[in-house]
Design a protein around this motif. Sequence first.
Motif, PDB file in Angstrom:
ATOM      1  N   HIS A  47       0.821  -1.219   0.000  1.00 39.43           N
ATOM      2  CA  HIS A  47       0.000   0.000   0.000  1.00 39.43           C
ATOM      3  C   HIS A  47       0.855   1.268   0.000  1.00 39.43           C
ATOM      4  CE1 HIS A  47      -3.166   2.816   1.256  1.00 39.43           C
ATOM      5  NE2 HIS A  47      -3.980   1.950   0.675  1.00 39.43           N
ATOM      6  N   ASP A  48       1.867   1.345   0.863  1.00 42.80           N
ATOM      7  CA  ASP A  48       2.707   2.545   0.947  1.00 42.80           C
ATOM      8  C   ASP A  48       3.496   2.778  -0.333  1.00 42.80           C
ATOM      9  OD1 ASP A  48       1.782   3.015   3.502  1.00 42.80           O
ATOM     10  OD2 ASP A  48       3.499   2.063   4.481  1.00 42.80           O
ATOM     11  N   GLU A  49       4.024   1.697  -0.926  1.00 46.09           N
ATOM     12  CA  GLU A  49       4.795   1.825  -2.164  1.00 46.09           C
ATOM     13  C   GLU A  49       3.907   2.272  -3.327  1.00 46.09           C
ATOM     14  OE1 GLU A  49       4.920  -0.705  -0.067  1.00 46.09           O
ATOM     15  OE2 GLU A  49       7.017  -0.997   0.473  1.00 46.09           O
ATOM     16  N   ILE A  50       2.665   1.806  -3.339  1.00 40.84           N
ATOM     17  CA  ILE A  50       1.729   2.215  -4.389  1.00 40.84           C
ATOM     18  C   ILE A  50       1.444   3.703  -4.256  1.00 40.84           C
ATOM     19  CG2 ILE A  50      -0.641   1.988  -5.238  1.00 40.84           C
ATOM     20  CD1 ILE A  50      -0.425  -1.019  -4.374  1.00 40.84           C
ATOM     21  N   ARG A  51       1.229   4.176  -3.036  1.00 43.96           N
ATOM     22  CA  ARG A  51       0.903   5.590  -2.810  1.00 43.96           C
ATOM     23  C   ARG A  51       2.101   6.510  -3.011  1.00 43.96           C
ATOM     24  NH1 ARG A  51      -3.409   6.661   1.846  1.00 43.96           N
ATOM     25  NH2 ARG A  51      -3.925   8.374   0.466  1.00 43.96           N
ATOM     26  N   SER A  52       3.287   5.972  -3.108  1.00 42.41           N
ATOM     27  CA  SER A  52       4.458   6.829  -3.315  1.00 42.41           C
ATOM     28  C   SER A  52       5.097   6.556  -4.681  1.00 42.41           C
ATOM     29  CB  SER A  52       5.465   6.644  -2.174  1.00 42.41           C
ATOM     30  OG  SER A  52       5.876   5.289  -2.071  1.00 42.41           O
ATOM     31  N   GLU A  53       5.773   5.431  -4.813  1.00 38.80           N
ATOM     32  CA  GLU A  53       6.533   5.149  -6.035  1.00 38.80           C
ATOM     33  C   GLU A  53       5.653   4.943  -7.266  1.00 38.80           C
ATOM     34  OE1 GLU A  53       9.769   2.263  -5.462  1.00 38.80           O
ATOM     35  OE2 GLU A  53       9.286   2.411  -3.327  1.00 38.80           O
ATOM     36  N   LYS A  55       2.579   5.830  -7.691  1.00 37.68           N
ATOM     37  CA  LYS A  55       1.845   7.080  -7.916  1.00 37.68           C
ATOM     38  C   LYS A  55       2.639   7.999  -8.851  1.00 37.68           C
ATOM     39  CE  LYS A  55       0.286  11.177  -5.383  1.00 37.68           C
ATOM     40  NZ  LYS A  55      -1.128  11.320  -5.656  1.00 37.68           N
ATOM     41  N   LEU A  56       3.941   8.144  -8.588  1.00 38.91           N
ATOM     42  CA  LEU A  56       4.778   9.011  -9.429  1.00 38.91           C
ATOM     43  C   LEU A  56       4.804   8.537 -10.872  1.00 38.91           C
ATOM     44  CD1 LEU A  56       7.793   9.643  -7.031  1.00 38.91           C
ATOM     45  CD2 LEU A  56       5.940  11.228  -7.628  1.00 38.91           C
ATOM     46  N   LYS A  57       4.888   7.229 -11.078  1.00 38.68           N
ATOM     47  CA  LYS A  57       4.941   6.673 -12.432  1.00 38.68           C
ATOM     48  C   LYS A  57       3.605   6.854 -13.148  1.00 38.68           C
ATOM     49  CE  LYS A  57       6.785   4.445 -15.842  1.00 38.68           C
ATOM     50  NZ  LYS A  57       7.788   5.089 -16.654  1.00 38.68           N
ATOM     51  N   ILE A  58       2.517   6.570 -12.467  1.00 40.69           N
ATOM     52  CA  ILE A  58       1.203   6.661 -13.095  1.00 40.69           C
ATOM     53  C   ILE A  58       0.822   8.109 -13.391  1.00 40.69           C
ATOM     54  CG2 ILE A  58      -1.279   6.295 -12.700  1.00 40.69           C
ATOM     55  CD1 ILE A  58      -0.547   3.702 -11.290  1.00 40.69           C
ATOM     56  N   ILE A  83      -4.262   8.562  -6.306  1.00 45.41           N
ATOM     57  CA  ILE A  83      -3.499   8.609  -7.549  1.00 45.41           C
ATOM     58  C   ILE A  83      -4.422   9.188  -8.626  1.00 45.41           C
ATOM     59  CG2 ILE A  83      -2.346   7.266  -9.344  1.00 45.41           C
ATOM     60  CD1 ILE A  83      -1.543   5.269  -7.171  1.00 45.41           C
ATOM     61  N   PHE A  84      -3.936  10.231  -9.310  1.00 44.90           N
ATOM     62  CA  PHE A  84      -4.743  10.930 -10.290  1.00 44.90           C
ATOM     63  C   PHE A  84      -4.044  10.903 -11.653  1.00 44.90           C
ATOM     64  CE2 PHE A  84      -5.703  12.569  -6.115  1.00 44.90           C
ATOM     65  CZ  PHE A  84      -7.090  12.558  -6.112  1.00 44.90           C
ATOM     66  N   PRO A  85      -4.294   9.839 -12.440  1.00 45.55           N
ATOM     67  CA  PRO A  85      -3.664   9.755 -13.762  1.00 45.55           C
ATOM     68  C   PRO A  85      -4.207  10.821 -14.709  1.00 45.55           C
ATOM     69  CG  PRO A  85      -4.988   7.793 -13.296  1.00 45.55           C
ATOM     70  CD  PRO A  85      -5.144   8.718 -12.144  1.00 45.55           C
ATOM     71  N   LEU A  86      -3.378  11.229 -15.639  1.00 42.99           N
ATOM     72  CA  LEU A  86      -3.796  12.161 -16.676  1.00 42.99           C
ATOM     73  C   LEU A  86      -4.723  11.407 -17.614  1.00 42.99           C
ATOM     74  CD1 LEU A  86      -3.519  14.892 -18.112  1.00 42.99           C
ATOM     75  CD2 LEU A  86      -1.580  13.934 -19.348  1.00 42.99           C
ATOM     76  N   CYS A  87      -5.953  11.868 -17.744  1.00 45.74           N
ATOM     77  CA  CYS A  87      -6.933  11.199 -18.605  1.00 45.74           C
ATOM     78  C   CYS A  87      -7.157  12.048 -19.841  1.00 45.74           C
ATOM     79  CB  CYS A  87      -8.257  11.001 -17.867  1.00 45.74           C
ATOM     80  SG  CYS A  87      -8.130   9.936 -16.430  1.00 45.74           S
ATOM     81  N   VAL A  88      -7.041  11.398 -20.986  1.00 49.76           N
ATOM     82  CA  VAL A  88      -7.219  12.122 -22.250  1.00 49.76           C
ATOM     83  C   VAL A  88      -8.442  11.594 -22.952  1.00 49.76           C
ATOM     84  CG1 VAL A  88      -6.144  12.681 -24.436  1.00 49.76           C
ATOM     85  CG2 VAL A  88      -4.742  12.386 -22.408  1.00 49.76           C
TER      86      VAL A  88
END
Length: 88
Positions: A47-53, A55-58, A83-88
């Motif tokens: 969970h912590d790695e998803i919210r940090s590392e 997240k940056l990639k996504i 996590i807020f991905p750029l949606c096109v």
Amino acid sequence: MMQETKDECTLGFDIDGHMQYSIGNIISLMQISTFKKDFLVDPFTLHDEIRSELKLKIEDPGTLLIVHGGANDILWLKGEFKIFPLCV
């Protein structure tokens, strides 16, 4: 996984969730793919790695995220991991 995907500009992405015993969704599995390799991510232990590392990639505008069932997956990413991905 983060080391192997750091230079990738395209990621395939899918989330599996469980709604039976919760008000919202509980993300139970994340599947991430490059053109060379597939990864299964346990969101309970990472969970912590998803919210940090991850997240940056996504959220990186240079990452093209190809999502299966994207409408729900994007909402679940925003809700559970912020996590807020750029949606096109």
